[in-house]
Design an enzyme around this catalytic site. Structure first.
Site, mmCIF file in Angstrom:
data_model
loop_
_atom_site.group_PDB
_atom_site.id
_atom_site.type_symbol
_atom_site.label_atom_id
_atom_site.label_comp_id
_atom_site.label_asym_id
_atom_site.label_seq_id
_atom_site.Cartn_x
_atom_site.Cartn_y
_atom_site.Cartn_z
ATOM 1 N N ARG A 126 -9.587 7.893 -0.698
ATOM 2 C CA ARG A 126 -10.579 8.284 0.305
ATOM 3 C C ARG A 126 -11.476 9.398 -0.217
ATOM 4 O O ARG A 126 -11.093 10.166 -1.098
ATOM 5 C CB ARG A 126 -9.888 8.746 1.593
ATOM 6 C CG ARG A 126 -9.372 7.596 2.454
ATOM 7 C CD ARG A 126 -8.743 8.105 3.731
ATOM 8 N NE ARG A 126 -8.414 7.017 4.642
ATOM 9 C CZ ARG A 126 -9.212 6.591 5.618
ATOM 10 N NH1 ARG A 126 -10.388 7.170 5.791
ATOM 11 N NH2 ARG A 126 -8.842 5.600 6.406
ATOM 12 N N HIS A 182 -5.735 3.528 -1.579
ATOM 13 C CA HIS A 182 -7.063 3.856 -1.060
ATOM 14 C C HIS A 182 -7.400 5.295 -1.445
ATOM 15 O O HIS A 182 -6.803 6.230 -0.926
ATOM 16 C CB HIS A 182 -7.042 3.688 0.467
ATOM 17 C CG HIS A 182 -8.382 3.904 1.117
ATOM 18 N ND1 HIS A 182 -8.576 3.704 2.466
ATOM 19 C CD2 HIS A 182 -9.585 4.313 0.639
ATOM 20 C CE1 HIS A 182 -9.827 3.969 2.781
ATOM 21 N NE2 HIS A 182 -10.461 4.344 1.680
ATOM 22 N N GLU A 228 -8.717 0.389 -3.036
ATOM 23 C CA GLU A 228 -9.525 0.412 -1.822
ATOM 24 C C GLU A 228 -10.504 1.574 -1.909
ATOM 25 O O GLU A 228 -10.127 2.693 -2.293
ATOM 26 C CB GLU A 228 -8.646 0.548 -0.583
ATOM 27 C CG GLU A 228 -7.854 -0.712 -0.270
ATOM 28 C CD GLU A 228 -7.155 -0.655 1.069
ATOM 29 O OE1 GLU A 228 -6.802 -1.726 1.591
ATOM 30 O OE2 GLU A 228 -6.948 0.460 1.591
ATOM 31 N N ASN A 236 0.852 -1.191 0.000
ATOM 32 C CA ASN A 236 0.000 0.000 0.000
ATOM 33 C C ASN A 236 0.889 1.241 0.000
ATOM 34 O O ASN A 236 1.716 1.413 0.897
ATOM 35 C CB ASN A 236 -0.896 -0.040 1.240
ATOM 36 C CG ASN A 236 -1.894 1.103 1.268
ATOM 37 O OD1 ASN A 236 -1.542 2.255 1.047
ATOM 38 N ND2 ASN A 236 -3.145 0.789 1.566
ATOM 39 N N THR A 240 -8.204 3.253 9.003
ATOM 40 C CA THR A 240 -9.382 2.391 9.070
ATOM 41 C C THR A 240 -9.435 1.685 10.418
ATOM 42 O O THR A 240 -8.484 1.015 10.814
ATOM 43 C CB THR A 240 -9.354 1.362 7.927
ATOM 44 O OG1 THR A 240 -9.232 2.052 6.682
ATOM 45 C CG2 THR A 240 -10.632 0.546 7.910
ATOM 46 N N HIS A 285 -3.440 -4.897 7.809
ATOM 47 C CA HIS A 285 -3.625 -3.729 8.667
ATOM 48 C C HIS A 285 -2.705 -3.834 9.881
ATOM 49 O O HIS A 285 -2.903 -4.670 10.752
ATOM 50 C CB HIS A 285 -5.060 -3.519 9.141
ATOM 51 C CG HIS A 285 -5.275 -2.110 9.663
ATOM 52 N ND1 HIS A 285 -5.549 -1.043 8.841
ATOM 53 C CD2 HIS A 285 -5.209 -1.591 10.904
ATOM 54 C CE1 HIS A 285 -5.672 0.063 9.556
ATOM 55 N NE2 HIS A 285 -5.453 -0.242 10.820
ATOM 56 N N ARG A 315 -7.358 12.641 1.273
ATOM 57 C CA ARG A 315 -6.320 13.071 2.214
ATOM 58 C C ARG A 315 -4.932 12.574 1.833
ATOM 59 O O ARG A 315 -3.938 13.124 2.281
ATOM 60 C CB ARG A 315 -6.645 12.598 3.633
ATOM 61 C CG ARG A 315 -6.547 11.100 3.840
ATOM 62 C CD ARG A 315 -6.801 10.709 5.275
ATOM 63 N NE ARG A 315 -8.159 11.037 5.698
ATOM 64 C CZ ARG A 315 -8.677 10.608 6.853
ATOM 65 N NH1 ARG A 315 -7.946 9.905 7.683
ATOM 66 N NH2 ARG A 315 -9.916 10.902 7.168
ATOM 67 N N HIS A 335 0.761 6.283 1.987
ATOM 68 C CA HIS A 335 1.440 7.266 2.825
ATOM 69 C C HIS A 335 2.674 7.879 2.170
ATOM 70 O O HIS A 335 3.262 8.813 2.732
ATOM 71 C CB HIS A 335 1.698 6.676 4.198
ATOM 72 C CG HIS A 335 0.399 6.397 4.903
ATOM 73 N ND1 HIS A 335 -0.502 7.405 5.196
ATOM 74 C CD2 HIS A 335 -0.186 5.249 5.290
ATOM 75 C CE1 HIS A 335 -1.566 6.878 5.768
ATOM 76 N NE2 HIS A 335 -1.405 5.572 5.832
ATOM 77 N N GLU A 362 -10.777 -9.740 3.038
ATOM 78 C CA GLU A 362 -9.506 -9.373 3.646
ATOM 79 C C GLU A 362 -9.738 -9.210 5.137
ATOM 80 O O GLU A 362 -10.531 -8.366 5.561
ATOM 81 C CB GLU A 362 -8.936 -8.085 3.054
ATOM 82 C CG GLU A 362 -7.596 -7.708 3.673
ATOM 83 C CD GLU A 362 -6.900 -6.543 2.987
ATOM 84 O OE1 GLU A 362 -6.037 -5.907 3.630
ATOM 85 O OE2 GLU A 362 -7.217 -6.271 1.805
#
Length: 244
Positions: free
Chosen positions: A48, A46, A73, A10, A104, A194, A52, A13, A154
């Protein structure tokens, strides 16, 4: 011999760091390409609702620029469904989303939201997009996912990773083990993710009925110190060792 365990990286970030100052650096697409070179089997991003971190332009660039599957995502909203259907990524993972959360906080309540999930699951699947549902490791939630014809789940590993005592961690790991076994028993492909780190990934990677792990924040943070390629290579090695 255990089936191969895939790693999805992922890159959200990387975009978080870029957005902290604006501009174009660091570039999530470059991070995705480095991740693939280092052994990632796919890339997760993801988008969002509040944008963000990952942006619409990032999704466009990832779709055009990587040669591995993109796991998109998304919240189960009309806006995100339209975006997914326009881009047609390899996979779409439906996740719960709150504007105020930092990350999440748990899995989808598939049982309580079956009515609102049926349409996006059906339309994504009809478009040839592999649908997964991000859920807590509870058999009843897996049964609800199966009833909606979602082919993949998942499992949320956050409670396991955040456990403060060995006893709690063992309990949370057992929940994941049982949920993964139940997923296979009812015909669902099982992924997990996660909060996983070098310290926590081994017991989850060793579960033979889990076929894919999605890991992001820890790897991006570790990359500050050792570089993204080295961080991913070490995670890949830890997963492989646990699988053997």
């Amino acid at each position: 011999m255990s089936r191969t365990l895939r790693l999805g990286v992922n890159i959200d970030h990387v975009a978080t760091v870029r957005n902290a100052r604006g501009g174009s650096n660091p570039d999530p697409l470059r991070a995705a390409m480095l991740a693939i070179e280092a052994g990632a089997d796919g890339i997760t991003a993801h988008l969002r609702e509040d944008r963000r971190h990952i942006t619409d332009r990032d999704i466009e660039k990832l779709m055009a620029g990587i040669d591995r599957p993109l796991n998109f995502e998304m919240a189960a909203t009309d806006e995100m469904l339209a975006i997914a259907l326009r881009h047609k990524p390899h996979a779409a993972c439906l996740v719960p989303e709150k504007r105020t959360e930092v990350t999440t906080e748990g899995g989808l309540d598939v049982i309580g939201n079956a009515g609102s999930l049926a349409r996006p699951i059906g339309e994504l699947g009809a478009a040839g997009i592999r649908v997964s549902l991000f859920i807590d490791p509870e058999p009843a939630q897996l049964d609800a996912a199966k009833a909606l014809d979602a082919p993949v789940v998942e499992l949320h590993t956050g409670a396991y990773c955040d456990a403060e005592t060995p006893e709690t961690r063992a309990h949370e790991l057992e929940r994941i083990v049982r949920a993964a076994a139940h997923a296979e028993a009812i015909g669902l492909e099982c992924h997990a993710g996660h909060g996983l780190s070098y310290a926590s990934v081994g017991p989850v990677a060793a579960i033979p009925t889990i076929v894919e792990l999605n890991i992001g924040h820890f790897l991006i943070g570790e990359a500050i110190f050792v570089g993204l390629t080295n961080a991913i290579a070490r995670m890949r090695a830890a997963m492989n060792a646990a699988r053997r």
